[in-house]
Design a protein around this motif. Structure first.
Motif, PDB file in Angstrom:
ATOM      1  N   MET A   1     -27.784  15.404  36.303  1.00  0.00           N
ATOM      2  CA  MET A   1     -27.594  16.439  35.294  1.00  0.00           C
ATOM      3  C   MET A   1     -27.209  15.777  33.987  1.00  0.00           C
ATOM      4  O   MET A   1     -26.304  14.941  33.954  1.00  0.00           O
ATOM      5  CB  MET A   1     -26.470  17.370  35.763  1.00  0.00           C
TER       6      MET A   1
ATOM      7  N   SER B   1     -25.342  15.627  30.532  1.00  0.00           N
ATOM      8  CA  SER B   1     -24.097  16.201  30.016  1.00  0.00           C
ATOM      9  C   SER B   1     -23.731  15.465  28.731  1.00  0.00           C
ATOM     10  O   SER B   1     -24.283  14.402  28.448  1.00  0.00           O
ATOM     11  CB  SER B   1     -22.976  16.059  31.052  1.00  0.00           C
TER      12      SER B   1
ATOM     13  N   LYS C   1     -25.353  11.120  32.096  1.00  0.00           N
ATOM     14  CA  LYS C   1     -25.898  11.770  33.297  1.00  0.00           C
ATOM     15  C   LYS C   1     -24.829  11.845  34.375  1.00  0.00           C
ATOM     16  O   LYS C   1     -24.179  10.857  34.683  1.00  0.00           O
ATOM     17  CB  LYS C   1     -27.106  10.993  33.827  1.00  0.00           C
TER      18      LYS C   1
ATOM     19  N   LEU D   1     -24.794  15.019  40.898  1.00  0.00           N
ATOM     20  CA  LEU D   1     -24.217  16.062  41.727  1.00  0.00           C
ATOM     21  C   LEU D   1     -24.702  15.876  43.154  1.00  0.00           C
ATOM     22  O   LEU D   1     -25.888  15.640  43.383  1.00  0.00           O
ATOM     23  CB  LEU D   1     -24.618  17.446  41.219  1.00  0.00           C
TER      24      LEU D   1
ATOM     25  N   HIS E   1     -34.294  20.023  44.128  1.00  0.00           N
ATOM     26  CA  HIS E   1     -34.223  20.934  42.988  1.00  0.00           C
ATOM     27  C   HIS E   1     -34.209  22.362  43.510  1.00  0.00           C
ATOM     28  O   HIS E   1     -34.520  22.622  44.670  1.00  0.00           O
ATOM     29  CB  HIS E   1     -35.416  20.709  42.060  1.00  0.00           C
TER      30      HIS E   1
ATOM     31  N   PHE F   1     -26.484  23.583  43.339  1.00  0.00           N
ATOM     32  CA  PHE F   1     -26.728  22.799  42.130  1.00  0.00           C
ATOM     33  C   PHE F   1     -26.928  23.704  40.922  1.00  0.00           C
ATOM     34  O   PHE F   1     -26.439  23.412  39.828  1.00  0.00           O
ATOM     35  CB  PHE F   1     -27.950  21.889  42.299  1.00  0.00           C
ATOM     36  N   ASP F   2     -27.666  24.792  41.100  1.00  0.00           N
ATOM     37  CA  ASP F   2     -27.884  25.726  39.988  1.00  0.00           C
ATOM     38  C   ASP F   2     -26.548  26.253  39.473  1.00  0.00           C
ATOM     39  O   ASP F   2     -26.302  26.278  38.265  1.00  0.00           O
ATOM     40  CB  ASP F   2     -28.780  26.891  40.426  1.00  0.00           C
TER      41      ASP F   2
ATOM     42  N   GLN G   1     -24.458  23.314  37.768  1.00  0.00           N
ATOM     43  CA  GLN G   1     -24.968  22.969  36.436  1.00  0.00           C
ATOM     44  C   GLN G   1     -24.638  24.062  35.421  1.00  0.00           C
ATOM     45  O   GLN G   1     -24.225  23.766  34.295  1.00  0.00           O
ATOM     46  CB  GLN G   1     -26.482  22.749  36.494  1.00  0.00           C
ATOM     47  N   TYR G   2     -24.826  25.304  35.829  1.00  0.00           N
ATOM     48  CA  TYR G   2     -24.541  26.425  34.935  1.00  0.00           C
ATOM     49  C   TYR G   2     -23.072  26.413  34.506  1.00  0.00           C
ATOM     50  O   TYR G   2     -22.754  26.497  33.324  1.00  0.00           O
ATOM     51  CB  TYR G   2     -24.899  27.746  35.634  1.00  0.00           C
TER      52      TYR G   2
ATOM     53  N   ASN H   1     -22.130  23.327  32.320  1.00  0.00           N
ATOM     54  CA  ASN H   1     -22.614  23.508  30.946  1.00  0.00           C
ATOM     55  C   ASN H   1     -21.763  24.508  30.180  1.00  0.00           C
ATOM     56  O   ASN H   1     -21.468  24.307  28.993  1.00  0.00           O
ATOM     57  CB  ASN H   1     -24.089  23.920  30.941  1.00  0.00           C
TER      58      ASN H   1
END
Length: 164
Positions: free
Chosen positions: A8, A10, A14, A17, A46, A51-52, A55-56, A59
């Protein structure tokens, strides 16, 4: 149990995760050499809901829109003592800091400061389990697996200003 990984982007470089189907187990720094997951490779997966979500929420945190994380987590491989320390770190509120002795007092182990410090340094879920909020008793920044510049950056996201 199968473990999966993704990278990911950032503001701190990187992040790697690592998760299984039910929980996130690690957030590793790009130059991580000490995490139990540092040198291991896992299948890339993916479109993984953990992970979704991670990451959300990461962020949102980096964009100052999130103060707490509610991602399913699992401390794989941690001893009961390590898990107690990492769980204690979750008690440190956004935009506040504790010293290592504060963590030791919270755990009712006032003489275990070195062991607690070593355990904090092995936190597999950096950022999400806020080890960056632990500073020296003198108010100075101390060790951080991601490096002191990253620790300072994370604290600045939370409007905490401390010189390196």
């Amino acid at each position: 149990m199968d473990l999966f990984e993704i990278s990911m982007d950032s503001p701190l470089g990187k992040l790697r995760l690592i998760a299984y189907d039910q929980a996130l187990v690690a957030v590793c720094w790009p130059d991580d050499e000490i995490s139990m997951f540092a040198k291991q490779k896992f299948a890339i997966k993916h479109n993984h809901p953990i992970f979704d979500l991670a990451q959300y929420q990461l962020n949102e945190y980096f964009n100052k829109k999130r103060q707490d994380f509610d991602i399913p987590l699992d401390f794989l491989g941690g001893t009961p003592f390590q898990q107690s320390v990492w769980n204690a770190l979750k008690k440190i509120l956004f935009a506040t800091t504790w010293s290592y002795s504060d963590v030791a007092s919270y755990l009712n182990h006032p003489l275990a400061i070195r062991a607690i410090g070593g355990t904090i340094g092995k936190n597999p879920l950096s950022i999400i389990i806020p080890c960056h909020r632990v500073i020296g008793k003198n108010g100075k920044l101390t060790g951080f697996a991601g490096g002191l510049d990253r620790k300072k950056y994370l604290l600045e996201i939370e409007n905490i200003r401390i010189d390196v």
